[in-house]
Design a protein around this motif. Structure first.
Motif, PDB file in Angstrom:
ATOM      1  N   ALA A   1      20.038  88.886  10.651  1.00  0.00           N
ATOM      2  CA  ALA A   1      21.309  88.545  11.301  1.00  0.00           C
ATOM      3  C   ALA A   1      22.514  89.126  10.572  1.00  0.00           C
ATOM      4  O   ALA A   1      23.619  89.158  11.117  1.00  0.00           O
ATOM      5  N   SER A   2      22.322  89.603   9.352  1.00  0.00           N
ATOM      6  CA  SER A   2      23.443  90.041   8.526  1.00  0.00           C
ATOM      7  C   SER A   2      23.938  91.418   8.935  1.00  0.00           C
ATOM      8  O   SER A   2      23.160  92.373   9.052  1.00  0.00           O
ATOM      9  N   ILE A   3      25.257  91.521   9.134  1.00  0.00           N
ATOM     10  CA  ILE A   3      25.889  92.831   9.345  1.00  0.00           C
ATOM     11  C   ILE A   3      26.906  93.091   8.228  1.00  0.00           C
ATOM     12  O   ILE A   3      27.837  93.877   8.391  1.00  0.00           O
ATOM     13  N   ALA A   4      26.712  92.426   7.088  1.00  0.00           N
ATOM     14  CA  ALA A   4      27.712  92.481   6.015  1.00  0.00           C
ATOM     15  C   ALA A   4      27.935  93.898   5.507  1.00  0.00           C
ATOM     16  O   ALA A   4      29.070  94.281   5.196  1.00  0.00           O
ATOM     17  N   PHE A   5      26.881  94.702   5.430  1.00  0.00           N
ATOM     18  CA  PHE A   5      27.060  96.048   4.886  1.00  0.00           C
ATOM     19  C   PHE A   5      27.556  97.019   5.959  1.00  0.00           C
ATOM     20  O   PHE A   5      28.285  97.971   5.648  1.00  0.00           O
ATOM     21  N   ASP A   6      27.233  96.764   7.221  1.00  0.00           N
ATOM     22  CA  ASP A   6      27.889  97.496   8.309  1.00  0.00           C
ATOM     23  C   ASP A   6      29.378  97.152   8.337  1.00  0.00           C
ATOM     24  O   ASP A   6      30.224  98.019   8.575  1.00  0.00           O
ATOM     25  N   GLN A   7      29.678  95.897   8.116  1.00  0.00           N
ATOM     26  CA  GLN A   7      31.070  95.435   8.041  1.00  0.00           C
ATOM     27  C   GLN A   7      31.827  96.164   6.940  1.00  0.00           C
ATOM     28  O   GLN A   7      32.979  96.578   7.122  1.00  0.00           O
ATOM     29  N   ALA A   8      31.176  96.358   5.789  1.00  0.00           N
ATOM     30  CA  ALA A   8      31.801  97.089   4.684  1.00  0.00           C
ATOM     31  C   ALA A   8      32.075  98.533   5.083  1.00  0.00           C
ATOM     32  O   ALA A   8      33.129  99.094   4.762  1.00  0.00           O
ATOM     33  N   GLU A   9      31.140  99.162   5.789  1.00  0.00           N
ATOM     34  CA  GLU A   9      31.361 100.534   6.251  1.00  0.00           C
ATOM     35  C   GLU A   9      32.539 100.605   7.212  1.00  0.00           C
ATOM     36  O   GLU A   9      33.340 101.548   7.165  1.00  0.00           O
TER      37      GLU A   9
END
Length: 306
Positions: free
Chosen positions: A282-290
């Motif tokens: 469920a995590s999009i944290a690293f897409d969010q960082a991009e």
């Protein structure tokens, strides 16, 4: 090329159409390049506090848009020898086209430093982190296809990221923001009042409580940040005991199985979030960082009216 300038010191500095256009442009820039959008511009990057994502995002954003970059560290400016913020801003305004600044100090300092001759971007102050919120909304728009109508659960400290997120979401249609923080660590009451003021026209609603009981169902986004915000400390030596019940765990998905997980990073697995959630499907944290880089590109274009 001659650029005109606007300041982004608070989310309140942007109109609703500008917010929408900047989020949309960030998504667009994630799919196609604009390598000459800021050709000939000179962008200063001044960070007094540590940064991985924001500093890298704005530096690479400026370069990818064709601008040149001058980087200043915490010991580089004559502010350290007693020159005033106002005088420093007046000098930089005659040499730079834009200045991106992180101080983690009071927002009033930034307004004193921001010269009318340059585009000025707040890359995090004590009260607000507006570029983080714009990156967050860009990530939501790209992943979920919309910001309007989203249901967002924010868990943790009511810090500068939470403040900016609330102000930004309140400008979109029919968004509900549920904020759950430890007692005494909520979003400032004045900020919540500002968001409710915007909500009169947008249909935005917000609720803040200080436990995780009786949570509504079917959130689209579950969001947290680290418990110790950059540049801050907590007076209560036992603060971790108050925060422990607010750790984001997999159990939160029982009532919101379709939610994505967001985190502004850096994350501390085992504190504000479990590794199971941060590294889970469920995590999009690293897409969010991009998305922070593409959002930074859109912010610079808006600030320089490019």
């Amino acid at each position: 090329m001659t650029y005109l300038s606007r300041h982004l010191i608070s989310i309140d500095d942007m109109t609703e159409p500008a917010l929408r256009a900047t989020v949309a442009r960030g998504v667009d820039l994630s799919q196609r390049a604009e390598p000459t959008a800021l050709a000939g511009a000179v962008v200063g990057i001044y960070f007094k506090k540590t940064s991985t994502r924001t500093r890298t995002a704005f530096t690479t954003a400026a370069l990818r848009l064709g601008a040149d970059v001058i980087a200043y560290g915490p010991q580089d400016l004559q502010l350290n020898t007693g020159e005033t913020l106002r005088d420093t801003g007046r000098v930089l305004g005659r040499m730079l086209d834009a200045l991106v600044v992180r101080t983690a100090g009071p927002t009033a300092e930034l307004r004193e430093l921001a010269d009318e001759r340059l585009a000025f971007v707040n890359a995090m102050s004590e009260e607000e982190h507006p570029t983080q919120a714009l990156a967050d909304l860009t990530a939501m728009q790209r992943r979920l296809g919309r910001v309007d109508g989203l249901r967002v659960l924010y868990v943790g400290e009511g810090n500068n990221s939470a403040t900016a997120l609330a102000l930004a979401l309140s400008r979109f249609k029919d968004v509900h923001l549920e904020i759950r923080t430890p007692q005494g660590y909520g979003v400032p009451a004045g900020v919540l009042e500002r968001t409710r003021g915007y909500g009169v026209n947008t249909g935005f609603s917000v609720n803040e409580a200080h436990d995780l009981e009786n949570l509504p169902r079917d959130f689209d986004v579950i969001y947290t940040t680290r418990w110790q915000t950059t540049g801050t400390t907590k007076a209560d030596p036992r603060w971790r005991e108050q925060f422990a019940p607010f750790q984001v765990q997999q159990e939160l998905w029982a009532r919101s199985p379709g939610a994505v997980f967001m985190h502004d990073l850096p994350a501390h697995r085992g504190d504000e979030v479990t590794g199971e959630v941060l590294d889970g499907p469920a995590s999009i944290a690293f897409d969010q960082a991009e998305m922070k880089m593409y959002s930074a590109m859109a912010v610079l274009c808006w600030a320089l009216k490019a």
